[in-house]
Design a protein around this motif. Structure first.
Motif, PDB file in Angstrom:
ATOM      1  N   PRO A 131       5.129 -19.294  -8.213  1.00 12.64           N
ATOM      2  CA  PRO A 131       5.149 -18.043  -8.961  1.00 12.64           C
ATOM      3  C   PRO A 131       5.591 -16.887  -8.076  1.00 12.64           C
ATOM      4  CG  PRO A 131       2.906 -18.556  -8.335  1.00 12.64           C
ATOM      5  CD  PRO A 131       3.755 -19.725  -7.899  1.00 12.64           C
ATOM      6  N   VAL A 132       5.933 -15.752  -8.671  1.00 10.92           N
ATOM      7  CA  VAL A 132       6.371 -14.599  -7.887  1.00 10.92           C
ATOM      8  C   VAL A 132       5.228 -14.092  -7.018  1.00 10.92           C
ATOM      9  CG1 VAL A 132       8.161 -13.920  -9.515  1.00 10.92           C
ATOM     10  CG2 VAL A 132       5.844 -13.038  -9.796  1.00 10.92           C
ATOM     11  N   ASN A 133       5.550 -13.253  -6.055  1.00  7.55           N
ATOM     12  CA  ASN A 133       4.663 -12.944  -4.927  1.00  7.55           C
ATOM     13  C   ASN A 133       3.294 -12.403  -5.292  1.00  7.55           C
ATOM     14  OD1 ASN A 133       5.039  -9.680  -4.522  1.00  7.55           O
ATOM     15  ND2 ASN A 133       6.874 -10.642  -5.322  1.00  7.55           N
ATOM     16  N   TRP A 134       3.157 -11.686  -6.404  1.00  6.97           N
ATOM     17  CA  TRP A 134       1.870 -11.050  -6.688  1.00  6.97           C
ATOM     18  C   TRP A 134       0.953 -11.886  -7.560  1.00  6.97           C
ATOM     19  CZ3 TRP A 134       1.444 -10.274 -11.923  1.00  6.97           C
ATOM     20  CH2 TRP A 134       2.636 -10.183 -12.647  1.00  6.97           C
ATOM     21  N   VAL A 135       1.458 -12.953  -8.151  1.00  4.37           N
ATOM     22  CA  VAL A 135       0.634 -13.786  -9.021  1.00  4.37           C
ATOM     23  C   VAL A 135      -0.430 -14.520  -8.185  1.00  4.37           C
ATOM     24  CG1 VAL A 135       0.633 -15.768 -10.589  1.00  4.37           C
ATOM     25  CG2 VAL A 135       2.462 -14.069 -10.725  1.00  4.37           C
ATOM     26  N   ASN A 136      -1.681 -14.428  -8.605  1.00  5.14           N
ATOM     27  CA  ASN A 136      -2.828 -15.052  -7.926  1.00  5.14           C
ATOM     28  C   ASN A 136      -3.160 -14.414  -6.585  1.00  5.14           C
ATOM     29  OD1 ASN A 136      -3.257 -16.967  -9.980  1.00  5.14           O
ATOM     30  ND2 ASN A 136      -1.748 -18.359  -9.078  1.00  5.14           N
ATOM     31  N   ASP A 137      -2.573 -13.252  -6.285  1.00  4.27           N
ATOM     32  CA  ASP A 137      -2.867 -12.566  -5.021  1.00  4.27           C
ATOM     33  C   ASP A 137      -3.857 -11.437  -5.299  1.00  4.27           C
ATOM     34  OD1 ASP A 137      -2.947 -11.349  -2.564  1.00  4.27           O
ATOM     35  OD2 ASP A 137      -0.779 -11.333  -2.268  1.00  4.27           O
ATOM     36  N   ASN A 138      -5.130 -11.758  -5.243  1.00  8.42           N
ATOM     37  CA  ASN A 138      -6.161 -10.775  -5.593  1.00  8.42           C
ATOM     38  C   ASN A 138      -6.197  -9.603  -4.617  1.00  8.42           C
ATOM     39  OD1 ASN A 138      -6.996 -12.311  -7.804  1.00  8.42           O
ATOM     40  ND2 ASN A 138      -8.403 -13.514  -6.559  1.00  8.42           N
ATOM     41  N   LEU A 139      -5.939  -9.876  -3.320  1.00  6.85           N
ATOM     42  CA  LEU A 139      -5.960  -8.806  -2.329  1.00  6.85           C
ATOM     43  C   LEU A 139      -4.880  -7.777  -2.624  1.00  6.85           C
ATOM     44  CD1 LEU A 139      -6.955  -7.472   0.245  1.00  6.85           C
ATOM     45  CD2 LEU A 139      -5.495  -9.058   1.558  1.00  6.85           C
ATOM     46  N   ALA A 140      -3.695  -8.240  -2.974  1.00 12.42           N
ATOM     47  CA  ALA A 140      -2.597  -7.315  -3.250  1.00 12.42           C
ATOM     48  C   ALA A 140      -2.907  -6.449  -4.467  1.00 12.42           C
ATOM     49  CB  ALA A 140      -1.297  -8.094  -3.477  1.00 12.42           C
ATOM     50  N   PHE A 178       0.824  -1.208   0.000  1.00 19.19           N
ATOM     51  CA  PHE A 178       0.000   0.000   0.000  1.00 19.19           C
ATOM     52  C   PHE A 178       0.860   1.260   0.000  1.00 19.19           C
ATOM     53  CE2 PHE A 178      -2.111   3.431   2.331  1.00 19.19           C
ATOM     54  CZ  PHE A 178      -3.236   3.612   1.535  1.00 19.19           C
ATOM     55  N   VAL A 179       1.862   1.288   0.879  1.00 15.53           N
ATOM     56  CA  VAL A 179       2.715   2.466   1.005  1.00 15.53           C
ATOM     57  C   VAL A 179       3.462   2.745  -0.294  1.00 15.53           C
ATOM     58  CG1 VAL A 179       4.815   3.311   2.129  1.00 15.53           C
ATOM     59  CG2 VAL A 179       2.983   2.346   3.512  1.00 15.53           C
ATOM     60  N   PHE A 180       4.056   1.722  -0.897  1.00 13.02           N
ATOM     61  CA  PHE A 180       4.811   1.935  -2.126  1.00 13.02           C
ATOM     62  C   PHE A 180       3.904   2.214  -3.316  1.00 13.02           C
ATOM     63  CE2 PHE A 180       9.353   0.072  -1.594  1.00 13.02           C
ATOM     64  CZ  PHE A 180       9.644   1.105  -0.730  1.00 13.02           C
ATOM     65  N   ALA A 181       2.705   1.634  -3.329  1.00  9.91           N
ATOM     66  CA  ALA A 181       1.765   1.958  -4.402  1.00  9.91           C
ATOM     67  C   ALA A 181       1.392   3.433  -4.349  1.00  9.91           C
ATOM     68  CB  ALA A 181       0.517   1.081  -4.284  1.00  9.91           C
ATOM     69  N   VAL A 182       1.138   3.946  -3.148  1.00 11.76           N
ATOM     70  CA  VAL A 182       0.836   5.375  -2.988  1.00 11.76           C
ATOM     71  C   VAL A 182       2.020   6.216  -3.453  1.00 11.76           C
ATOM     72  CG1 VAL A 182       0.414   7.204  -1.300  1.00 11.76           C
ATOM     73  CG2 VAL A 182      -0.851   5.055  -1.149  1.00 11.76           C
ATOM     74  N   THR A 183       3.233   5.797  -3.104  1.00 10.96           N
ATOM     75  CA  THR A 183       4.431   6.511  -3.548  1.00 10.96           C
ATOM     76  C   THR A 183       4.499   6.578  -5.069  1.00 10.96           C
ATOM     77  OG1 THR A 183       5.658   5.778  -1.591  1.00 10.96           O
ATOM     78  CG2 THR A 183       6.949   6.581  -3.432  1.00 10.96           C
ATOM     79  N   GLY A 184       4.200   5.443  -5.719  1.00  6.77           N
ATOM     80  CA  GLY A 184       4.216   5.411  -7.174  1.00  6.77           C
ATOM     81  C   GLY A 184       3.201   6.355  -7.799  1.00  6.77           C
TER      82      GLY A 184
END
Length: 200
Positions: free
Chosen positions: A56-65, A13-19
């Motif tokens: 798979p890498v951390n974000w694959v299939n992670d709907n919450l992320a 969340f924090v880094f997404a906001v930064t982006g």
């Protein structure tokens, strides 16, 4: 939900906001903001997972992320602020973001059986490479390469402290929170006092 998962989603969340805030300084549209949010939030973790063989890498299939990235994009994109406030907010959010992701990266690497030294490297990569990629996309010199930033250095010091506390079996949550605060404090102090490593 254990502390590592909470820290990981908090860092996303924090880094997404930064982006998104970086996208606003470049006057990008909402699609561009979403791309920068995703790259900032997941760039470092993706490189870490590829290097240590997590599939798979951390974000694959992670709907919450993915939802967290999209939600933070919408909120940060439409929240009205002037440029000076945005720049200050980027700095404060990023300082705690690198702390969160350094510890997350170290913990993920340790759980994957990586040695302490290389786990520290993975923590630094997790914390810094998302921002590096976002800065490159924005045609900026990445913060990790600028003199007077102590960007990766803060991660190195705080990450080393965490590994030391981990080695001596101190309470995990306290160790993680302490290391995050140390990283953020070093980053903030370095900028305010204009500290920098020796130049070549």
């Amino acid at each position: 939900m254990d502390t590592l998962v909470v820290l990981s989603y908090s860092g996303v969340f924090v880094f997404a906001v930064t982006g998104v805030l970086k996208a606003r300084t470049k006057r990008l549209d909402i699609f561009g903001a979403a791309v920068l949010a995703f790259v900032t939030a997941y760039g470092g973790g993706t490189i870490r997972d590829l290097l240590i063989g997590i599939r798979p890498v951390n974000w694959v299939n992670d709907n919450l992320a993915i939802f967290i990235v999209l939600a933070s994009t919408v909120v940060a994109f439409f929240f009205k602020m002037n440029t000076n406030i945005i720049k200050k907010l980027i700095f404060w959010v990023d300082a705690f973001g690198i702390g969160l992701f350094t510890i997350v990266g170290i913990q993920v690497a340790l759980r994957a059986g990586i040695s302490s030294g290389y786990s520290l490297v993975m923590g630094i990569i997790t914390a810094t490479f998302g921002g590096l990629l976002a800065d490159v996309l924005c045609n900026k010199v990445p913060s990790i390469l600028k003199p007077g930033e102590l960007y990766a250095t803060a991660c190195l010091i705080g990450g080393s402290l965490f590994l030391l506390m981990h080695q001596y079996k101190l309470q995990s949550d306290i160790s993680m929170i302490t290391a995050i605060l140390v990283i953020a404090s070093i980053r903030i102090f370095a900028i305010r006092k204009k500290l920098q490593l020796p130049r070549i």
